[in-house]
Design an enzyme around this catalytic site. Structure first.
Site, PDB file in Angstrom:
ATOM      1  CE  LYS A 177      48.784  54.054  40.068  1.00  0.00           C
ATOM      2  NZ  LYS A 177      49.196  55.311  40.723  1.00  0.00           N
ATOM      3  CB  ILE A 215      51.476  62.068  41.268  1.00  0.00           C
ATOM      4  CG1 ILE A 215      51.660  63.210  42.272  1.00  0.00           C
ATOM      5  CG2 ILE A 215      51.822  62.515  39.855  1.00  0.00           C
ATOM      6  CD1 ILE A 215      53.099  63.684  42.404  1.00  0.00           C
ATOM      7  N   GLY A 217      49.044  66.362  44.862  1.00  0.00           N
ATOM      8  CA  GLY A 217      48.002  65.792  43.991  1.00  0.00           C
ATOM      9  C   GLY A 217      46.558  66.158  44.244  1.00  0.00           C
ATOM     10  CE1 TYR A 252      44.208  52.143  36.564  1.00  0.00           C
ATOM     11  CE2 TYR A 252      46.430  51.255  36.734  1.00  0.00           C
ATOM     12  CZ  TYR A 252      45.450  52.121  37.168  1.00  0.00           C
ATOM     13  OH  TYR A 252      45.723  52.974  38.210  1.00  0.00           O
ATOM     14  CB  SER A 274      41.889  65.009  44.365  1.00  0.00           C
ATOM     15  OG  SER A 274      41.837  65.697  43.156  1.00  0.00           O
ATOM     16  CB  ILE A 275      42.636  60.020  46.677  1.00  0.00           C
ATOM     17  CG1 ILE A 275      41.660  59.132  45.878  1.00  0.00           C
ATOM     18  CG2 ILE A 275      43.080  59.321  47.953  1.00  0.00           C
ATOM     19  CD1 ILE A 275      42.274  57.881  45.272  1.00  0.00           C
ATOM     20  CE1 TYR A 304      42.047  49.152  40.972  1.00  0.00           C
ATOM     21  CE2 TYR A 304      42.882  48.780  38.752  1.00  0.00           C
ATOM     22  CZ  TYR A 304      41.913  48.611  39.714  1.00  0.00           C
ATOM     23  OH  TYR A 304      40.800  47.879  39.423  1.00  0.00           O
TER      24      TYR A 304
HETATM   25  P1  NAI Z   1      43.286  63.076  40.480  1.00  0.00           P
HETATM   26  O1  NAI Z   1      43.191  63.283  39.004  1.00  0.00           O
HETATM   27  O2  NAI Z   1      42.418  63.904  41.341  1.00  0.00           O
HETATM   28  O3  NAI Z   1      44.806  63.221  40.967  1.00  0.00           O
HETATM   29  C1  NAI Z   1      45.937  62.996  40.135  1.00  0.00           C
HETATM   30  C2  NAI Z   1      46.892  64.145  40.421  1.00  0.00           C
HETATM   31  O4  NAI Z   1      48.164  63.985  39.769  1.00  0.00           O
HETATM   32  C3  NAI Z   1      46.325  65.500  39.953  1.00  0.00           C
HETATM   33  O5  NAI Z   1      46.237  66.384  41.047  1.00  0.00           O
HETATM   34  C4  NAI Z   1      47.360  65.951  38.943  1.00  0.00           C
HETATM   35  O6  NAI Z   1      47.466  67.351  38.836  1.00  0.00           O
HETATM   36  C5  NAI Z   1      48.625  65.302  39.522  1.00  0.00           C
HETATM   37  N1  NAI Z   1      49.737  65.349  38.568  1.00  0.00           N
HETATM   38  C6  NAI Z   1      49.745  64.967  37.256  1.00  0.00           C
HETATM   39  N2  NAI Z   1      50.944  65.243  36.705  1.00  0.00           N
HETATM   40  C7  NAI Z   1      51.715  65.781  37.683  1.00  0.00           C
HETATM   41  C8  NAI Z   1      53.058  66.268  37.722  1.00  0.00           C
HETATM   42  N3  NAI Z   1      53.859  66.245  36.640  1.00  0.00           N
HETATM   43  N4  NAI Z   1      53.533  66.775  38.889  1.00  0.00           N
HETATM   44  C9  NAI Z   1      52.746  66.821  40.000  1.00  0.00           C
HETATM   45  N5  NAI Z   1      51.463  66.368  40.019  1.00  0.00           N
HETATM   46  C10 NAI Z   1      50.963  65.864  38.871  1.00  0.00           C
HETATM   47  O7  NAI Z   1      42.951  61.525  40.687  1.00  0.00           O
HETATM   48  P2  NAI Z   1      43.096  60.535  41.943  1.00  0.00           P
HETATM   49  O8  NAI Z   1      42.267  59.364  41.608  1.00  0.00           O
HETATM   50  O9  NAI Z   1      42.871  61.256  43.205  1.00  0.00           O
HETATM   51  O10 NAI Z   1      44.613  60.062  41.818  1.00  0.00           O
HETATM   52  C11 NAI Z   1      45.513  60.038  42.888  1.00  0.00           C
HETATM   53  C12 NAI Z   1      46.328  58.764  42.888  1.00  0.00           C
HETATM   54  O11 NAI Z   1      45.487  57.662  43.213  1.00  0.00           O
HETATM   55  C13 NAI Z   1      47.007  58.423  41.560  1.00  0.00           C
HETATM   56  O12 NAI Z   1      48.277  57.871  41.818  1.00  0.00           O
HETATM   57  C14 NAI Z   1      46.084  57.352  41.025  1.00  0.00           C
HETATM   58  O13 NAI Z   1      46.711  56.521  40.067  1.00  0.00           O
HETATM   59  C15 NAI Z   1      45.760  56.615  42.304  1.00  0.00           C
HETATM   60  N6  NAI Z   1      44.628  55.701  42.242  1.00  0.00           N
HETATM   61  C16 NAI Z   1      43.426  56.134  41.763  1.00  0.00           C
HETATM   62  C17 NAI Z   1      42.367  55.263  41.642  1.00  0.00           C
HETATM   63  C18 NAI Z   1      41.073  55.713  41.039  1.00  0.00           C
HETATM   64  O14 NAI Z   1      40.267  54.857  40.617  1.00  0.00           O
HETATM   65  N7  NAI Z   1      40.796  57.010  40.986  1.00  0.00           N
HETATM   66  C19 NAI Z   1      42.477  53.846  42.060  1.00  0.00           C
HETATM   67  C20 NAI Z   1      43.763  53.501  42.610  1.00  0.00           C
HETATM   68  C21 NAI Z   1      44.797  54.401  42.673  1.00  0.00           C
END
Ligand code: NAI
Length: 270
Positions: free
Chosen positions: A167, A95, A15, A160, A21-22, A150
Site C-alpha cells: 500500500k 485490487i 475488482g 496487515y 466488494s467495494i 489502507y
Molecule cells: P475484494 O476481495 O472484494 O476485492 C479485491 C479484488 O482484487 C477482487 O475482485 C480480486 O479478484 C481482484 N484481483 C486480485 N488479483 C487480481 C489480478 N491479478 N488482476 C485483477 N484483479 C485482481 O475486496 P475489497 O475489500 O473490495 O478490496 C478492494 C480494494 O480495497 C483493495 O485494494 C483492498 O486492499 C482495498 N481496501 C480494503 C479494505 C478492507 O478492509 N476490505 C480496507 C482498505 C482498503
C-alpha cells in the site's frame, strides 16, 4: 439519492468480485449517477464471482484482464474505448492480494516469490494500468483515476503483513504518476484510504473481526462502509473535485486523526 453527477461519463471499474466488494458498490453508485463503464477482473475471479449479475444490473460489458499483464491491460483499454464509444473519464483500481497473508506466513518469515507476486498484483498493477492508459491517451481532460488503500501504509498494523508495504508503494505511484497525468493530460490521480471493510480481501487479514470493532470504537463517525466508499469515489469521479490530485485521502470516520476515544479508555479503566 442520485444527483446525475456522472451523466455522460465513461470508465473502467476493476475488482468487483461479489456484492460485498467495494468495487461492486461503486459500480452500482456510478450507474445510479448516470456513468457507463466496463467491468473487469482477473479471469480466475470471473469463475468464482458473480460479476455477471452486476453487469446485467448496470448494463455493462465485462472484459477479463489480469491486472499484472500488460497485454491484457492493452486489450482492456482498447476494447473499452470501442465499447463505450470514445475516451474514458474515470478508472477505479480496487485490487489487492497477498499470498503471504492468505497462507498465514508471518511478516518476519516471508516467502519472497509470494511477496513479489503480491506486490505485482496489489501495487505495481496500478502503475501498469496507468501506463497503459497514458500511452493510449485513453483519458479525457479532467478525468479521474482512483485506487484503494489502507492506513497500514503509514502506521504499523502487525497482521496487515506485506500488504502494508504494497500500500505504501501504491500510494507513492499515485503521487508520481499523478504529476505526469496532471501536467500532460489534465487527469487527476488519488488514493482513498478506507476503513476496514468486511469483504473477501478484508476478512482475509488475521484478527479482522476484533480489528474492525476496534476501528469502529476509535472513529468518531464510526467506520466508513463500502457504500460510503462508493459515494466518496463518485465525488472524486465527478466534476466537483477537479483540482484534487496526488492525494491520499483518508476515508475512515476520523480514525486516522484520533489518538484514543472515550470508548477505548472505558474498556481499559477499572
Ligand atoms: P475484494 O476481495 O472484494 O476485492 C479485491 C479484488 O482484487 C477482487 O475482485 C480480486 O479478484 C481482484 N484481483 C486480485 N488479483 C487480481 C489480478 N491479478 N488482476 C485483477 N484483479 C485482481 O475486496 P475489497 O475489500 O473490495 O478490496 C478492494 C480494494 O480495497 C483493495 O485494494 C483492498 O486492499 C482495498 N481496501 C480494503 C479494505 C478492507 O478492509 N476490505 C480496507 C482498505 C482498503
Amino acid at each position: 439519492m442520485a444527483y446525475n453527477l456522472l451523466k455522460g461519463k465513461k470508465g473502467i471499474i476493476f475488482g468487483a468480485l461479489d456484492e460485498n466488494s467495494i468495487a461492486w458498490k461503486t459500480a452500482e453508485r456510478v450507474h445510479e449517477e448516470g456513468g457507463t463503464f466496463v467491468l473487469t477482473n482477473a479471469p480466475i475471479a470471473m469463475r468464482m464471482g458473480q460479476i455477471n449479475a452486476l453487469a446485467e444490473k448496470t448494463g455493462s460489458q465485462i472484459i477479463p484482464a489480469d491486472a499484472t499483464s500488460e497485454e491484457d491491460l492493452q486489450k482492456l483499454v482498447d476494447q473499452s474505448m470501442e465499447i463505450l464509444g470514445g475516451k474514458l473519464d474515470f478508472v477505479l483500481h480496487s485490487i489487492g492480494m497477498s499470498i503471504n497473508v492468505r497462507k498465514g506466513r508471518h511478516y518476519t518469515d516471508q516467502k519472497y516469490d509470494w511477496t513479489e507476486k503480491g506486490w505485482d498484483v496489489s501495487a505495481l498493477s496500478f502503475h501498469k494500468v496507468m501506463q497503459t492508459l497514458y500511452k493510449a491517451d485513453a483519458l479525457n481532460p479532467w478525468g479521474s483515476i482512483v485506487a484503494l488503500t489502507y492506513m497500514a501504509a503509514q502506521r504499523t498494523f502487525p497482521d496487515y503483513n506485506d500488504m502494508a508495504d504494497n500500500k505504501a508503494y501504491l500510494e507513492s505511484i499515485a503521487r508520481s504518476f499523478g504529476y505526469f497525468f496532471g501536467k500532460e493530460k489534465k487527469v487527476r490521480v488519488n488514493t482513498i484510504s478506507q476503513s476496514p471493510t468486511p469483504t473477501t480481501a478484508g476478512q482475509g487479514v488475521k484478527g479482522f473481526d476484533g480489528f474492525i470493532s476496534y476501528a469502529e470504537k476509535m472513529s468518531p463517525l464510526g467506520n466508513a462502509t463500502a457504500q460510503d466508499c462508493a459515494d466518496y469515489t463518485v465525488s472524486l469521479f465527478s466534476d466537483l473535485t477537479r483540482k484534487v490530485t496526488m492525494q491520499n485521502l483518508f476515508h475512515d470516520g476520523g480514525f486516522s486523526s484520533t489518538g484514543v476515544s472515550q470508548e477505548i479508555i472505558d474498556e481499559f479503566s477499572e
